[in-house]
Design a protein around this motif. Structure first.
Motif, PDB file in Angstrom:
ATOM      1  N   LEU A 125       0.776 124.373 -75.442  1.00  0.00           N
ATOM      2  CA  LEU A 125       0.694 122.989 -74.987  1.00  0.00           C
ATOM      3  C   LEU A 125       1.933 122.593 -74.194  1.00  0.00           C
ATOM      4  CD1 LEU A 125      -0.711 120.218 -74.960  1.00  0.00           C
ATOM      5  CD2 LEU A 125       0.415 119.733 -77.155  1.00  0.00           C
ATOM      6  N   VAL A 126       3.114 122.980 -74.673  1.00  0.00           N
ATOM      7  CA  VAL A 126       4.357 122.636 -73.991  1.00  0.00           C
ATOM      8  C   VAL A 126       4.376 123.220 -72.581  1.00  0.00           C
ATOM      9  CG1 VAL A 126       6.849 123.038 -73.961  1.00  0.00           C
ATOM     10  CG2 VAL A 126       5.730 122.350 -76.083  1.00  0.00           C
ATOM     11  N   VAL A 127       4.066 124.515 -72.468  1.00  0.00           N
ATOM     12  CA  VAL A 127       4.107 125.174 -71.157  1.00  0.00           C
ATOM     13  C   VAL A 127       3.028 124.605 -70.250  1.00  0.00           C
ATOM     14  CG1 VAL A 127       3.995 127.384 -69.950  1.00  0.00           C
ATOM     15  CG2 VAL A 127       5.010 127.263 -72.217  1.00  0.00           C
ATOM     16  N   TYR A 128       1.879 124.300 -70.809  1.00  0.00           N
ATOM     17  CA  TYR A 128       0.789 123.732 -70.024  1.00  0.00           C
ATOM     18  C   TYR A 128       1.160 122.364 -69.451  1.00  0.00           C
ATOM     19  CZ  TYR A 128      -3.515 121.243 -68.987  1.00  0.00           C
ATOM     20  OH  TYR A 128      -4.477 120.481 -68.372  1.00  0.00           O
ATOM     21  N   LEU A 129       1.753 121.505 -70.267  1.00  0.00           N
ATOM     22  CA  LEU A 129       2.132 120.169 -69.795  1.00  0.00           C
ATOM     23  C   LEU A 129       3.160 120.256 -68.670  1.00  0.00           C
ATOM     24  CD1 LEU A 129       2.336 118.183 -73.163  1.00  0.00           C
ATOM     25  CD2 LEU A 129       0.540 118.067 -71.424  1.00  0.00           C
ATOM     26  N   ILE A 130       4.126 121.165 -68.828  1.00  0.00           N
ATOM     27  CA  ILE A 130       5.122 121.370 -67.766  1.00  0.00           C
ATOM     28  C   ILE A 130       4.434 121.842 -66.487  1.00  0.00           C
ATOM     29  CG2 ILE A 130       7.106 122.762 -67.056  1.00  0.00           C
ATOM     30  CD1 ILE A 130       7.960 122.784 -70.011  1.00  0.00           C
ATOM     31  N   ALA A 131       3.514 122.785 -66.637  1.00  0.00           N
ATOM     32  CA  ALA A 131       2.802 123.321 -65.474  1.00  0.00           C
ATOM     33  C   ALA A 131       1.954 122.249 -64.793  1.00  0.00           C
ATOM     34  CB  ALA A 131       1.929 124.497 -65.897  1.00  0.00           C
ATOM     35  N   ALA A 132       1.331 121.382 -65.577  1.00  0.00           N
ATOM     36  CA  ALA A 132       0.489 120.333 -65.006  1.00  0.00           C
ATOM     37  C   ALA A 132       1.299 119.365 -64.150  1.00  0.00           C
ATOM     38  CB  ALA A 132      -0.232 119.580 -66.122  1.00  0.00           C
ATOM     39  N   VAL A 133       2.514 119.032 -64.624  1.00  0.00           N
ATOM     40  CA  VAL A 133       3.361 118.061 -63.906  1.00  0.00           C
ATOM     41  C   VAL A 133       4.045 118.704 -62.704  1.00  0.00           C
ATOM     42  CG1 VAL A 133       5.392 116.578 -64.077  1.00  0.00           C
ATOM     43  CG2 VAL A 133       3.727 116.638 -65.951  1.00  0.00           C
ATOM     44  N   LEU A 134       4.672 119.853 -62.907  1.00  0.00           N
ATOM     45  CA  LEU A 134       5.505 120.458 -61.861  1.00  0.00           C
ATOM     46  C   LEU A 134       4.713 121.295 -60.854  1.00  0.00           C
ATOM     47  CD1 LEU A 134       8.682 121.581 -63.846  1.00  0.00           C
ATOM     48  CD2 LEU A 134       8.285 119.462 -62.579  1.00  0.00           C
ATOM     49  N   ILE A 135       3.538 121.767 -61.260  1.00  0.00           N
ATOM     50  CA  ILE A 135       2.758 122.630 -60.372  1.00  0.00           C
ATOM     51  C   ILE A 135       1.415 121.989 -60.022  1.00  0.00           C
ATOM     52  CG2 ILE A 135       1.664 124.891 -60.144  1.00  0.00           C
ATOM     53  CD1 ILE A 135       3.834 125.926 -62.097  1.00  0.00           C
ATOM     54  N   GLY A 136       0.682 121.557 -61.029  1.00  0.00           N
ATOM     55  CA  GLY A 136      -0.653 121.020 -60.793  1.00  0.00           C
ATOM     56  C   GLY A 136      -0.675 119.775 -59.928  1.00  0.00           C
TER      57      GLY A 136
ATOM     58  N   ILE B 220       1.843 133.749 -71.936  1.00  0.00           N
ATOM     59  CA  ILE B 220       1.725 132.292 -72.063  1.00  0.00           C
ATOM     60  C   ILE B 220       1.869 131.608 -70.710  1.00  0.00           C
ATOM     61  CG2 ILE B 220       2.824 130.214 -72.986  1.00  0.00           C
ATOM     62  CD1 ILE B 220       3.358 131.655 -75.545  1.00  0.00           C
ATOM     63  N   ILE B 221       2.866 132.006 -69.920  1.00  0.00           N
ATOM     64  CA  ILE B 221       3.105 131.322 -68.637  1.00  0.00           C
ATOM     65  C   ILE B 221       1.914 131.470 -67.687  1.00  0.00           C
ATOM     66  CG2 ILE B 221       4.519 131.303 -66.554  1.00  0.00           C
ATOM     67  CD1 ILE B 221       6.947 131.817 -68.324  1.00  0.00           C
ATOM     68  N   PRO B 222       1.436 132.694 -67.417  1.00  0.00           N
ATOM     69  CA  PRO B 222       0.267 132.773 -66.518  1.00  0.00           C
ATOM     70  C   PRO B 222      -0.975 132.100 -67.086  1.00  0.00           C
ATOM     71  CG  PRO B 222       0.790 134.942 -67.430  1.00  0.00           C
ATOM     72  CD  PRO B 222       1.935 134.033 -67.771  1.00  0.00           C
ATOM     73  N   ASP B 223      -1.154 132.167 -68.411  1.00  0.00           N
ATOM     74  CA  ASP B 223      -2.309 131.502 -69.018  1.00  0.00           C
ATOM     75  C   ASP B 223      -2.209 129.989 -68.865  1.00  0.00           C
ATOM     76  OD1 ASP B 223      -3.475 133.859 -69.742  1.00  0.00           O
ATOM     77  OD2 ASP B 223      -3.028 133.708 -71.877  1.00  0.00           O
ATOM     78  N   ALA B 224      -1.007 129.427 -69.074  1.00  0.00           N
ATOM     79  CA  ALA B 224      -0.818 127.977 -68.979  1.00  0.00           C
ATOM     80  C   ALA B 224      -0.949 127.500 -67.540  1.00  0.00           C
ATOM     81  CB  ALA B 224       0.541 127.585 -69.549  1.00  0.00           C
ATOM     82  N   VAL B 225      -0.326 128.217 -66.616  1.00  0.00           N
ATOM     83  CA  VAL B 225      -0.434 127.839 -65.206  1.00  0.00           C
ATOM     84  C   VAL B 225      -1.877 128.009 -64.732  1.00  0.00           C
ATOM     85  CG1 VAL B 225       0.305 128.362 -62.856  1.00  0.00           C
ATOM     86  CG2 VAL B 225       1.975 128.356 -64.707  1.00  0.00           C
ATOM     87  N   GLY B 226      -2.498 129.110 -65.127  1.00  0.00           N
ATOM     88  CA  GLY B 226      -3.898 129.322 -64.773  1.00  0.00           C
ATOM     89  C   GLY B 226      -4.795 128.233 -65.329  1.00  0.00           C
ATOM     90  N   GLN B 227      -4.516 127.793 -66.556  1.00  0.00           N
ATOM     91  CA  GLN B 227      -5.293 126.707 -67.145  1.00  0.00           C
ATOM     92  C   GLN B 227      -5.086 125.405 -66.391  1.00  0.00           C
ATOM     93  OE1 GLN B 227      -7.637 126.576 -69.336  1.00  0.00           O
ATOM     94  NE2 GLN B 227      -7.775 124.353 -69.455  1.00  0.00           N
TER      95      GLN B 227
END
Length: 434
Positions: free
Chosen positions: A43-54, A211-218
């Protein structure tokens, strides 16, 4: 050819884009990806990815679509020539590929809606999923789901997609909040919140390669990025609306529903002493069905949950089909209904192998999530950031007023942080896939 349609309102665009983003990616895929990657750590990595990348990436797709008011292929061709059109072709292909197996999951959901009313999965959820996940029956429900999708898209942007999503998106949010409130009352739900909200950062450190590719991919999957959907939807905009505020609204609502899904799924599982374990595509179906089967009024609760899942699946599927339909509507003098039926039939045919084999289904999902989506975003960011460049800033500035200085900051962010992050994710994903 008839005049190109536009959204009737800004709200219509936002809800349609949210509907594209808030789909199976949030309610089906997010919980099992979190379960495979340590719950709160993911969840932590996903939220970061959503804000900074998504969020920055969704703005890049908006810029291309609104500037050209063209389908995804012609949009890139108009801005960058025949070479850039290849990016649009990749997006069109990705949407086609993804919808083919996404529709199979939609068929699963229909069967679980029915199974909740009949109690068919209560006795042995694992066996039930095995029976409905592949085979001739799966093909039938794959076809039924595609019929719903084709019907909505054939009706057009205004009367089909916009009207449909104005009903679907509020329904998803209201029903999910009700489900989350109900899950909070379950005895033992606290362990689920602990698993979902209390991160063990050592899990991230020790498993960053997955975790990182899964979170960014998600994040890319759940925001409908890299598949041409946001370029296509933004192309129907007619005005100078603030794309940044629209993007924030869409990303925030999308993330909100994803987190809500966690607030439903994990308390429910832990309340029934069911460990998330080794997840996989069928995990949400099997584990939740097991929980519903042991709860008082479990059939009713299961029915509501799978109806929400079905609505979410439809709202995303129509955007995937529209990516392909939009190209042919723009370039061929054939009616939208005829084109939609023809393309929907081809999508259905491509999905048949996934409906016959879970191994094939997993292969299709891995190709889309690990290669096609991040590759599409990498190429889009490369084009918008380094080739289109200043033009993208000018387009983003439309409707910003005094906040126009944010444009260059966004441009350099996507040129560096987003590009490097998604390129790195693509590389790690390829290594994992190989």
């Amino acid at each position: 050819m008839s005049q190109r349609e536009t959204w009737t309102s800004r709200l219509g665009f936002i809800l349609a884009a949210v509907g594209s983003a808030v789909g199976l990616g949030n309610i089906w895929r997010f919980p099992y990806m979190a379960a495979e990657n340590g719950g709160a750590a993911f969840l932590v990595v996903y939220l970061i990815a959503a804000v900074l990348i998504g969020l920055p990436a969704i703005l890049a797709e908006f810029v291309v679509g609104r500037e050209t008011k063209k389908n995804v292929v012609d949009a890139f061709r108009n801005l960058g020539g025949p070479g850039a059109a290849l990016i649009g072709i990749l997006g069109l292909f990705t949407g086609f590929w993804l919808l083919s197996y996404y529709s199979v999951v939609g068929g699963w959901v229909i069967q679980y809606v029915i199974g909740s009313l009949t109690g068919a999965y209560f006795g042995d959820p694992g066996t039930y999923f095995g029976q409905i996940a592949s085979g001739n029956g799966t093909i039938l429900f794959h076809a039924i789901f595609m019929l719903f999708v084709v019907g909505i898209v054939a009706a057009g942007v205004e009367k089909g997609i916009e009207v449909g999503t104005k009903i679907m998106v509020p329904a998803i949010a209201i029903l999910m909040m009700g489900m989350a409130a109900w899950a909070f009352t379950l005895e033992g739900a606290g362990a689920g919140y602990q698993y979902f909200l209390n991160p063990d950062f050592s899990v991230i450190v020790n498993n960053y390669q997955t975790i990182i590719p899964d979170a960014v991919g998600q994040a890319l999957f759940s925001l409908s990025l890299g598949m041409g959907a946001m370029v296509t939807y933004a192309s129907y905009l007619d005005g100078d609306d603030n794309l940044i505020s629209d993007g924030i609204s869409i990303a925030a609502l999308n993330t909100f529903v994803g987190v809500l899904a966690g607030f439903v799924v994990f308390p429910l599982l832990f309340a029934q002493s069911i460990e998330p374990g080794d997840a996989g595509a069928g995990a949400v179906f099997v584990t939740l069905a097991e929980a519903f089967g042991t709860l008082p009024a479990g059939g009713i609760i299961g029915f509501v949950f799978f109806v929400v899942l079905l609505i979410a699946a439809l709202s995303s599927a129509i955007s995937l089909l529209e990516v392909v339909v939009s190209y042919f509507v723009d370039n061929f003098d054939v009616s939208r209904p005829i084109l939609t039926v023809g393309i929907g039939t081809l999508v259905f045919a491509l999905g048949v192998p996934s409906a016959l084999s879970l191994e094939t289904f997993t292969f299709f999902d891995n190709i889309a999530s690990n290669i096609l989506l991040p590759l599409g975003v990498v190429l889009t960011i490369l084009f918008v950031g380094w080739i289109y460049g200043g033009g993208s800033v000018r387009e983003l500035r439309r409707g910003l007023g005094n906040a126009s200085n944010i444009g260059p900051v966004w441009l350099w962010h996507i040129r560096t942080v987003v590009f490097v992050a998604v390129l790195g994710t693509l590389w790690l994903s390829i290594q994992t896939f190989l």
